[in-house]
Design a protein around this motif. Sequence first.
Motif, mmCIF file in Angstrom:
data_model
loop_
_atom_site.group_PDB
_atom_site.id
_atom_site.type_symbol
_atom_site.label_atom_id
_atom_site.label_comp_id
_atom_site.label_asym_id
_atom_site.label_seq_id
_atom_site.Cartn_x
_atom_site.Cartn_y
_atom_site.Cartn_z
ATOM 1 N N ALA A 139 0.781 -1.312 -0.210
ATOM 2 C CA ALA A 139 0.291 -0.217 0.208
ATOM 3 C C ALA A 139 1.002 1.609 0.360
ATOM 4 O O ALA A 139 0.906 2.085 -0.825
ATOM 5 N N LEU A 140 1.646 1.437 0.897
ATOM 6 C CA LEU A 140 2.624 2.028 0.695
ATOM 7 C C LEU A 140 3.615 2.583 -0.656
ATOM 8 O O LEU A 140 3.948 3.541 -0.947
ATOM 9 N N ALA A 141 3.931 1.862 -1.542
ATOM 10 C CA ALA A 141 4.130 1.407 -2.544
ATOM 11 C C ALA A 141 3.660 2.095 -3.433
ATOM 12 O O ALA A 141 3.774 2.581 -4.360
ATOM 13 N N LYS A 142 2.106 1.858 -3.336
ATOM 14 C CA LYS A 142 1.315 2.431 -4.652
ATOM 15 C C LYS A 142 1.104 4.027 -4.220
ATOM 16 O O LYS A 142 1.326 4.401 -5.352
ATOM 17 N N ALA A 143 1.431 4.199 -3.393
ATOM 18 C CA ALA A 143 0.496 5.123 -3.285
ATOM 19 C C ALA A 143 1.777 6.537 -2.702
ATOM 20 O O ALA A 143 1.729 7.029 -4.058
ATOM 21 N N LEU A 144 3.406 5.918 -2.578
ATOM 22 C CA LEU A 144 4.601 6.310 -3.228
ATOM 23 C C LEU A 144 4.886 6.528 -4.835
ATOM 24 O O LEU A 144 5.123 7.278 -5.791
ATOM 25 N N GLY A 145 4.134 5.065 -5.456
ATOM 26 C CA GLY A 145 4.132 5.493 -7.122
ATOM 27 C C GLY A 145 6.048 4.721 -7.496
ATOM 28 O O GLY A 145 6.559 4.873 -7.898
ATOM 29 N N HIS A 146 6.431 3.913 -6.556
ATOM 30 C CA HIS A 146 7.668 2.725 -6.427
ATOM 31 C C HIS A 146 7.883 2.115 -5.389
ATOM 32 O O HIS A 146 7.311 2.262 -4.364
ATOM 33 N N PRO A 147 8.352 0.798 -5.620
ATOM 34 C CA PRO A 147 8.532 -0.621 -4.662
ATOM 35 C C PRO A 147 9.640 -0.048 -3.502
ATOM 36 O O PRO A 147 9.999 0.935 -3.272
ATOM 37 N N VAL A 148 9.341 -0.238 -2.360
ATOM 38 C CA VAL A 148 9.036 0.005 -1.236
ATOM 39 C C VAL A 148 10.028 -0.809 -0.109
ATOM 40 O O VAL A 148 10.452 -1.843 -0.268
ATOM 41 N N LYS A 149 11.648 -0.096 1.133
ATOM 42 C CA LYS A 149 11.695 -1.356 1.836
ATOM 43 C C LYS A 149 11.414 -0.977 3.240
ATOM 44 O O LYS A 149 11.182 0.255 3.015
ATOM 45 N N GLN A 150 11.434 -1.470 4.033
ATOM 46 C CA GLN A 150 12.357 -1.089 4.999
ATOM 47 C C GLN A 150 12.932 -1.796 6.225
ATOM 48 O O GLN A 150 13.896 -2.812 5.661
ATOM 49 N N VAL A 151 13.633 -0.673 7.413
ATOM 50 C CA VAL A 151 14.546 -0.632 8.122
ATOM 51 C C VAL A 151 14.312 -0.136 9.543
ATOM 52 O O VAL A 151 14.108 0.778 9.735
ATOM 53 N N ARG A 152 14.298 -1.052 10.357
ATOM 54 C CA ARG A 152 14.358 -0.837 11.456
ATOM 55 C C ARG A 152 15.893 -0.675 12.464
ATOM 56 O O ARG A 152 16.321 -1.333 12.135
ATOM 57 N N ALA A 153 15.858 1.100 13.175
ATOM 58 C CA ALA A 153 17.133 1.154 13.923
ATOM 59 C C ALA A 153 16.889 1.088 14.978
ATOM 60 O O ALA A 153 16.373 1.448 14.995
ATOM 61 N N HIS A 154 17.558 0.636 16.250
ATOM 62 C CA HIS A 154 18.212 1.027 17.809
ATOM 63 C C HIS A 154 19.290 1.871 17.790
ATOM 64 O O HIS A 154 20.295 1.293 17.212
ATOM 65 N N ILE A 155 19.207 2.662 18.027
ATOM 66 C CA ILE A 155 20.217 3.641 17.958
ATOM 67 C C ILE A 155 20.173 4.615 19.681
ATOM 68 O O ILE A 155 19.184 4.392 20.276
#
Length: 155
Positions: A139-155
């Motif tokens: 759904a996020l890729a469709k809204a953005l108009g490009h495939p997406v990926k996610q990164v989870r950081a602990h800082i």
Amino acid sequence: MSEDVLSVIPTDPHWQPGRAAADRTAMIVAEMAPRLPGGVDVEIDVTWHDKLTVVDCGANLERINCPLCGDSIDTEWWADLLEAYSEDGFATLAIEAPCCGGATSLDALNYDWPCGFARFEIAIWNPERAWFSDEELGALAKALGHPVKQVRAHI
């Protein structure tokens, strides 16, 4: 105090959306990010980077493997690389693998936990969720108009 950041980035590190697509996607991310205790919204940052920027997983990084030879790459090498490019960003992602000397790309390395590179990022600070589902990423890729990926950081 440590913090967690869940970032959504385009799969193509060089790609950037237009303002309307970014705003539309950020609104969907806000709907998917639960409120904090006490009814406070989580902080969401939408950023266009001038240069390729690392979106790493921080303390979550457990190991890196070479896509060419499969050997482990020292995480100290990675930390030194990030420090060297922290202010100026990356002109290129092309590297010589420190393990086998083969030509590869930083975004082709196998990171455990996921890391990425981007010129656009939507970051959710201290989300009350671990990851987006494949359906939500779609759904996020469709809204953005490009495939997406996610990164989870602990800082």
